[in-house]
Design an enzyme around this catalytic site. Structure first.
Site, PDB file in Angstrom:
ATOM      1  N   ARG A  94       0.813  -1.197   0.000  1.00 47.87           N
ATOM      2  CA  ARG A  94       0.000   0.000   0.000  1.00 47.87           C
ATOM      3  C   ARG A  94       0.856   1.259   0.000  1.00 47.87           C
ATOM      4  NH1 ARG A  94      -3.606  -1.850   5.092  1.00 47.87           N
ATOM      5  NH2 ARG A  94      -2.596  -3.885   4.978  1.00 47.87           N
ATOM      6  N   GLY A  95       2.130   1.073   0.321  1.00 48.53           N
ATOM      7  CA  GLY A  95       3.001   2.225   0.606  1.00 48.53           C
ATOM      8  C   GLY A  95       3.172   3.242  -0.499  1.00 48.53           C
ATOM      9  N   GLU A 118       7.511   1.912  -6.370  1.00 56.59           N
ATOM     10  CA  GLU A 118       7.676   1.356  -5.023  1.00 56.59           C
ATOM     11  C   GLU A 118       7.913   2.494  -4.038  1.00 56.59           C
ATOM     12  OE1 GLU A 118       7.225  -0.640  -2.798  1.00 56.59           O
ATOM     13  OE2 GLU A 118       8.765  -2.178  -2.586  1.00 56.59           O
ATOM     14  N   ASP A 141      14.396  -1.546   0.367  1.00 51.18           N
ATOM     15  CA  ASP A 141      15.108  -1.807   1.620  1.00 51.18           C
ATOM     16  C   ASP A 141      16.078  -2.967   1.362  1.00 51.18           C
ATOM     17  OD1 ASP A 141      15.528  -1.476   4.400  1.00 51.18           O
ATOM     18  OD2 ASP A 141      14.044  -2.980   4.891  1.00 51.18           O
ATOM     19  N   LYS A 151      17.237   2.657   0.705  1.00 56.06           N
ATOM     20  CA  LYS A 151      18.153   2.460   1.838  1.00 56.06           C
ATOM     21  C   LYS A 151      19.263   1.522   1.377  1.00 56.06           C
ATOM     22  CE  LYS A 151      14.610   2.438   5.502  1.00 56.06           C
ATOM     23  NZ  LYS A 151      14.020   1.538   6.521  1.00 56.06           N
ATOM     24  N   PHE A 175      14.011   3.921  10.336  1.00 58.99           N
ATOM     25  CA  PHE A 175      12.645   3.526  10.036  1.00 58.99           C
ATOM     26  C   PHE A 175      11.829   4.792   9.820  1.00 58.99           C
ATOM     27  CE2 PHE A 175       8.485   1.694  10.249  1.00 58.99           C
ATOM     28  CZ  PHE A 175       8.684   0.445   9.672  1.00 58.99           C
ATOM     29  N   VAL A 176      11.212   4.900   8.645  1.00 61.43           N
ATOM     30  CA  VAL A 176      10.514   6.140   8.291  1.00 61.43           C
ATOM     31  C   VAL A 176       9.017   5.903   8.087  1.00 61.43           C
ATOM     32  CG1 VAL A 176      12.555   7.226   7.284  1.00 61.43           C
ATOM     33  CG2 VAL A 176      11.042   5.854   5.823  1.00 61.43           C
ATOM     34  N   ASP A 178       3.893   3.474   6.299  1.00 60.93           N
ATOM     35  CA  ASP A 178       3.333   3.276   7.635  1.00 60.93           C
ATOM     36  C   ASP A 178       4.305   2.652   8.618  1.00 60.93           C
ATOM     37  OD1 ASP A 178       3.266   0.629   6.312  1.00 60.93           O
ATOM     38  OD2 ASP A 178       2.273   0.008   8.164  1.00 60.93           O
ATOM     39  N   ARG A 190       0.468   6.939   7.634  1.00 54.44           N
ATOM     40  CA  ARG A 190       0.527   7.019   6.170  1.00 54.44           C
ATOM     41  C   ARG A 190       0.090   8.395   5.667  1.00 54.44           C
ATOM     42  NH1 ARG A 190       1.171   1.801   3.889  1.00 54.44           N
ATOM     43  NH2 ARG A 190       0.198   0.133   5.044  1.00 54.44           N
TER      44      ARG A 190
HETATM   45  P1  IMP Z   1      12.289  -4.975   0.842  1.00 52.85           P
HETATM   46  O1  IMP Z   1      13.030  -4.057  -0.096  1.00 52.85           O
HETATM   47  O2  IMP Z   1      11.815  -6.218   0.198  1.00 52.85           O
HETATM   48  O3  IMP Z   1      13.096  -5.237   2.097  1.00 52.85           O
HETATM   49  O4  IMP Z   1      10.976  -4.334   1.359  1.00 52.85           O
HETATM   50  C1  IMP Z   1      10.647  -3.069   1.151  1.00 52.85           C
HETATM   51  C2  IMP Z   1       9.335  -2.840   1.878  1.00 52.85           C
HETATM   52  O5  IMP Z   1       9.529  -2.858   3.291  1.00 52.85           O
HETATM   53  C3  IMP Z   1       8.817  -1.464   1.528  1.00 52.85           C
HETATM   54  O6  IMP Z   1       7.971  -1.497   0.420  1.00 52.85           O
HETATM   55  C4  IMP Z   1       8.111  -1.076   2.806  1.00 52.85           C
HETATM   56  O7  IMP Z   1       6.773  -1.547   2.735  1.00 52.85           O
HETATM   57  C5  IMP Z   1       8.824  -1.817   3.895  1.00 52.85           C
HETATM   58  N1  IMP Z   1       9.767  -0.908   4.569  1.00 52.85           N
HETATM   59  C6  IMP Z   1      11.111  -0.873   4.455  1.00 52.85           C
HETATM   60  N2  IMP Z   1      11.644   0.104   5.198  1.00 52.85           N
HETATM   61  C7  IMP Z   1      10.607   0.731   5.788  1.00 52.85           C
HETATM   62  C8  IMP Z   1      10.512   1.862   6.679  1.00 52.85           C
HETATM   63  O8  IMP Z   1      11.493   2.525   7.058  1.00 52.85           O
HETATM   64  N3  IMP Z   1       9.256   2.220   7.047  1.00 52.85           N
HETATM   65  C9  IMP Z   1       8.143   1.542   6.641  1.00 52.85           C
HETATM   66  N4  IMP Z   1       8.186   0.497   5.806  1.00 52.85           N
HETATM   67  C10 IMP Z   1       9.412   0.079   5.385  1.00 52.85           C
HETATM   68 MG    MG Z   2       5.904  -1.884   0.459  1.00 49.84          MG
END
Ligand code: IMP
Ligand code: MG
Length: 170
Positions: free
Chosen positions: A35-36, A91, A95, A123, A144-145, A151, A157
């Site tokens: 949803r982000g 996206e 992360d 990140k 963590f943001v 969220d 959000r």
């Molecule tokens: P990854 O790249 O597969 O580790 O996942 C990325 C997802 O993790 C993002 O789309 C976010 O939903 C969540 N995420 C990563 N860092 C944060 C943060 O700092 N705050 C909130 N959600 C995060």
């Molecule tokens: Mg996400």
């Protein structure tokens, strides 16, 4: 961490680059990852001066976060066909990179003409999968943001800016 004004200015720049990259596209398919990315995609498409189709995909990554390869599940797939089309995946944050890697491979297997990715936040120090967005709004440190669609336990959000969460033991 990042003000609404700064985000808006960055989106103007990014949309100019995206419009150029897809200048020969008749209708761009913009795929937001739920949803982000819902606030980001809303602002981004309104800056794009071209016909766009908006679609959404929801993925969830779960399992042991300490493992270098996490399982990513597709909870909701896109509605439209993308074979032979130009696609932009939107996206919120890259992360570890597992989510974007999985989604990119899935959509590429459907043979789009061109597939590019954009993430509002990156990140890089947290990366486990070898992936980078084709466009990045902002590189941020390992904090963590929340806000601007992003969220913490389904809260914050609706903040118009990106803020960092301060945990009480910090
Ligand atoms: P990854 O790249 O597969 O580790 O996942 C990325 C997802 O993790 C993002 O789309 C976010 O939903 C969540 N995420 C990563 N860092 C944060 C943060 O700092 N705050 C909130 N959600 C995060
Ligand atoms: Mg996400």
């Amino acid at each position: 961490m990042i003000s609404a004004k700064t985000i808006a200015a960055r989106i103007e720049d990014l949309s100019r680059e995206i419009s150029q990259e897809f200048s020969d596209t008749d209708k761009l398919v913009v795929v937001g990852l739920l949803r982000g990315s819902f606030v980001f995609i809303a602002d981004l498409v309104r800056e794009l001066d071209m016909p766009v189709e908006v679609d959404f995909l929801e993925a969830s990554s779960y399992g042991n976060a300490m493992e270098s390869s996490r399982e990513v599940r597709i909870l909701k797939d896109i509605r439209g066909q993308i074979e032979g089309r130009d696609v932009l995946v939107v996206e919120d944050i890259v992360d570890t990179g597992h989510t974007l890697t999985h989604v990119k491979h899935l959509l590429e297997s459907r043979n789009p003409r061109k597939l590019k990715t954009i993430a509002l936040l990156d990140k890089p120090t947290r990366r486990e999968a070898d992936i980078r967005g084709d466009w990045i709004g902002f590189e941020i440190p390992d904090e963590f943001v929340v806000g601007y669609g992003i969220d913490f336990a389904q809260r914050n959000r609706n903040l118009p800016y990106i803020g960092k969460v301060r945990f009480t033991d910090e």
